[in-house]
Design a protein around this motif. Structure first.
Motif, PDB file in Angstrom:
ATOM      1  N   PRO A   1      91.831  49.813 -24.588  1.00  0.00           N
ATOM      2  CA  PRO A   1      90.759  48.962 -25.131  1.00  0.00           C
ATOM      3  C   PRO A   1      90.645  47.675 -24.322  1.00  0.00           C
ATOM      4  O   PRO A   1      91.664  47.105 -23.901  1.00  0.00           O
ATOM      5  CB  PRO A   1      91.221  48.666 -26.564  1.00  0.00           C
ATOM      6  CG  PRO A   1      92.184  49.751 -26.892  1.00  0.00           C
ATOM      7  CD  PRO A   1      92.870  50.089 -25.601  1.00  0.00           C
ATOM      8  N   PRO A   2      89.459  47.208 -24.074  1.00  0.00           N
ATOM      9  CA  PRO A   2      89.306  45.944 -23.348  1.00  0.00           C
ATOM     10  C   PRO A   2      89.850  44.780 -24.171  1.00  0.00           C
ATOM     11  O   PRO A   2      89.789  44.793 -25.400  1.00  0.00           O
ATOM     12  CB  PRO A   2      87.798  45.820 -23.146  1.00  0.00           C
ATOM     13  CG  PRO A   2      87.211  46.625 -24.255  1.00  0.00           C
ATOM     14  CD  PRO A   2      88.158  47.764 -24.485  1.00  0.00           C
ATOM     15  N   SER A   3      90.391  43.794 -23.496  1.00  0.00           N
ATOM     16  CA  SER A   3      90.882  42.591 -24.162  1.00  0.00           C
ATOM     17  C   SER A   3      89.722  41.596 -24.242  1.00  0.00           C
ATOM     18  O   SER A   3      89.506  40.800 -23.333  1.00  0.00           O
ATOM     19  CB  SER A   3      92.060  41.992 -23.396  1.00  0.00           C
ATOM     20  OG  SER A   3      92.519  40.816 -24.012  1.00  0.00           O
ATOM     21  N   ILE A   4      88.996  41.682 -25.320  1.00  0.00           N
ATOM     22  CA  ILE A   4      87.780  40.878 -25.495  1.00  0.00           C
ATOM     23  C   ILE A   4      87.858  40.095 -26.794  1.00  0.00           C
ATOM     24  O   ILE A   4      88.239  40.635 -27.832  1.00  0.00           O
ATOM     25  CB  ILE A   4      86.526  41.774 -25.491  1.00  0.00           C
ATOM     26  CG1 ILE A   4      86.269  42.331 -24.090  1.00  0.00           C
ATOM     27  CG2 ILE A   4      85.290  41.004 -25.977  1.00  0.00           C
ATOM     28  CD1 ILE A   4      85.131  43.327 -24.028  1.00  0.00           C
ATOM     29  N   GLN A   5      87.509  38.823 -26.713  1.00  0.00           N
ATOM     30  CA  GLN A   5      87.281  38.013 -27.907  1.00  0.00           C
ATOM     31  C   GLN A   5      85.848  37.504 -27.840  1.00  0.00           C
ATOM     32  O   GLN A   5      85.535  36.613 -27.049  1.00  0.00           O
ATOM     33  CB  GLN A   5      88.247  36.839 -27.989  1.00  0.00           C
ATOM     34  CG  GLN A   5      89.684  37.217 -28.268  1.00  0.00           C
ATOM     35  CD  GLN A   5      90.538  35.991 -28.546  1.00  0.00           C
ATOM     36  OE1 GLN A   5      90.425  35.361 -29.594  1.00  0.00           O
ATOM     37  NE2 GLN A   5      91.396  35.640 -27.611  1.00  0.00           N
ATOM     38  N   LEU A   6      85.016  38.095 -28.643  1.00  0.00           N
ATOM     39  CA  LEU A   6      83.614  37.701 -28.682  1.00  0.00           C
ATOM     40  C   LEU A   6      83.424  36.725 -29.840  1.00  0.00           C
ATOM     41  O   LEU A   6      83.688  37.051 -30.998  1.00  0.00           O
ATOM     42  CB  LEU A   6      82.714  38.923 -28.879  1.00  0.00           C
ATOM     43  CG  LEU A   6      81.205  38.653 -28.836  1.00  0.00           C
ATOM     44  CD1 LEU A   6      80.758  38.338 -27.414  1.00  0.00           C
ATOM     45  CD2 LEU A   6      80.431  39.846 -29.395  1.00  0.00           C
ATOM     46  N   VAL A   7      83.003  35.496 -29.513  1.00  0.00           N
ATOM     47  CA  VAL A   7      82.732  34.493 -30.547  1.00  0.00           C
ATOM     48  C   VAL A   7      81.284  34.639 -30.992  1.00  0.00           C
ATOM     49  O   VAL A   7      80.368  34.530 -30.178  1.00  0.00           O
ATOM     50  CB  VAL A   7      82.978  33.065 -30.024  1.00  0.00           C
ATOM     51  CG1 VAL A   7      82.684  32.036 -31.116  1.00  0.00           C
ATOM     52  CG2 VAL A   7      84.405  32.904 -29.531  1.00  0.00           C
ATOM     53  N   VAL A   8      81.097  34.900 -32.264  1.00  0.00           N
ATOM     54  CA  VAL A   8      79.754  35.005 -32.833  1.00  0.00           C
ATOM     55  C   VAL A   8      79.622  33.921 -33.893  1.00  0.00           C
ATOM     56  O   VAL A   8      80.440  33.851 -34.819  1.00  0.00           O
ATOM     57  CB  VAL A   8      79.507  36.389 -33.456  1.00  0.00           C
ATOM     58  CG1 VAL A   8      78.081  36.472 -34.005  1.00  0.00           C
ATOM     59  CG2 VAL A   8      79.759  37.492 -32.436  1.00  0.00           C
TER      60      VAL A   8
END
Length: 255
Positions: free
Chosen positions: A156-163
């Protein structure tokens, strides 16, 4: 008799110093933990085909799995709680298949959509080795999608998406309701609670500069300070009890 008075004075001095220390801890707490809101973390895989109402801001990650299944696709609809729209930006980004990057993102891809633009990150989504640097406006109904190709053992990609949800300024160009003005040429406001929480909700850094003495991305510092403060209160209580007991003994012996 003089010895007993000396001990009582020693205990009084100790409790005074402890009290001063507790006040100092409170001052540090106020100056370093001015944020009152830290975003909750959601995993995309837990919300496949569902919707999420964004209050203030949230962090979205992709998956907890060790490996992602092939030909897997997951989408999540995003809506504001009370703002006029939601916006998204990448707080962190790393995709394991980036070394095999192709223009059509055949291994995996992430995509953002709005009512006006179904492919904000490009016709095939995004899978490059470097992070997207913009803040993306998803209108009042946006979508986050992630898909894998016909390949196994992808991490899995290491992503932190701030919404986060944003508010528009009034007709005179000011933020209302005590909200924070993102400044510059931005026409948006955010909730005051989002300032100094370690996440760039304005996309220009303004909410992490003014009045922020120390910016920490997680609420760990708050828990540590709370623990220290409780410990200090206990020390003061014990110190006062010891002082009272010694003064009582001294009084009895004096009589």
């Amino acid at each position: 008799m003089p010895c007993m008075c000396y001990r009582a004075n020693m205990t009084s001095t100790l409790s005074t110093r402890t009290l001063i220390f507790s006040v100092a801890v409170l001052a540090v707490t106020i100056s370093t933990c001015s944020a009152s809101w830290y975003p909750s973390v959601y995993y995309l895989e837990d919300y496949c085909g569902r919707s999420l109402t964004v209050r203030n801001d949230v962090i979205i990650k992709i998956s907890r799995r060790v490996y992602l299944p092939s030909n897997w696709m997951c989408s999540l609809t995003l809506m504001p709680y009370s703002g006029y729209e939601v916006v998204a930006s990448f707080h962190s980004y790393s995709m394991s298949s980036a070394y095999t990057y192709s223009s059509t993102c055949v291994y995996e891809a992430i995509q953002l959509s709005s009512l006006n633009n179904p492919n904000i990150l490009g016709p095939y989504g995004y899978c490059k080795s470097y992070s997207p640097s913009s803040q993306y406006h998803l209108t009042n109904i946006g979508t986050l999608r992630f898909a894998t190709g016909p390949y196994s053992y992808l991490k899995p990609p290491s992503i932190q998406l701030v919404v986060n949800e944003v508010y528009s300024k009034n007709t005179t160009g000011y933020c209302t309701g005590g909200r924070f003005d993102c400044g510059g040429r931005s026409n948006q406001c955010i909730d005051q609670q989002l300032t100094c929480n370690g996440y760039d909700d304005c996309a220009n850094g303004d909410d992490e500069i003014g009045g922020c003495t120390i910016t920490i991305a997680a609420g760990v510092i708050g828990a540590i300070v709370a623990g220290v403060f409780i410990f200090v209160v206990l020390v003061i209580a014990v110190s006062l009890l010891v002082r009272r007991q010694r003064l009582r003994v001294a009084y009895v012996q004096y009589q």
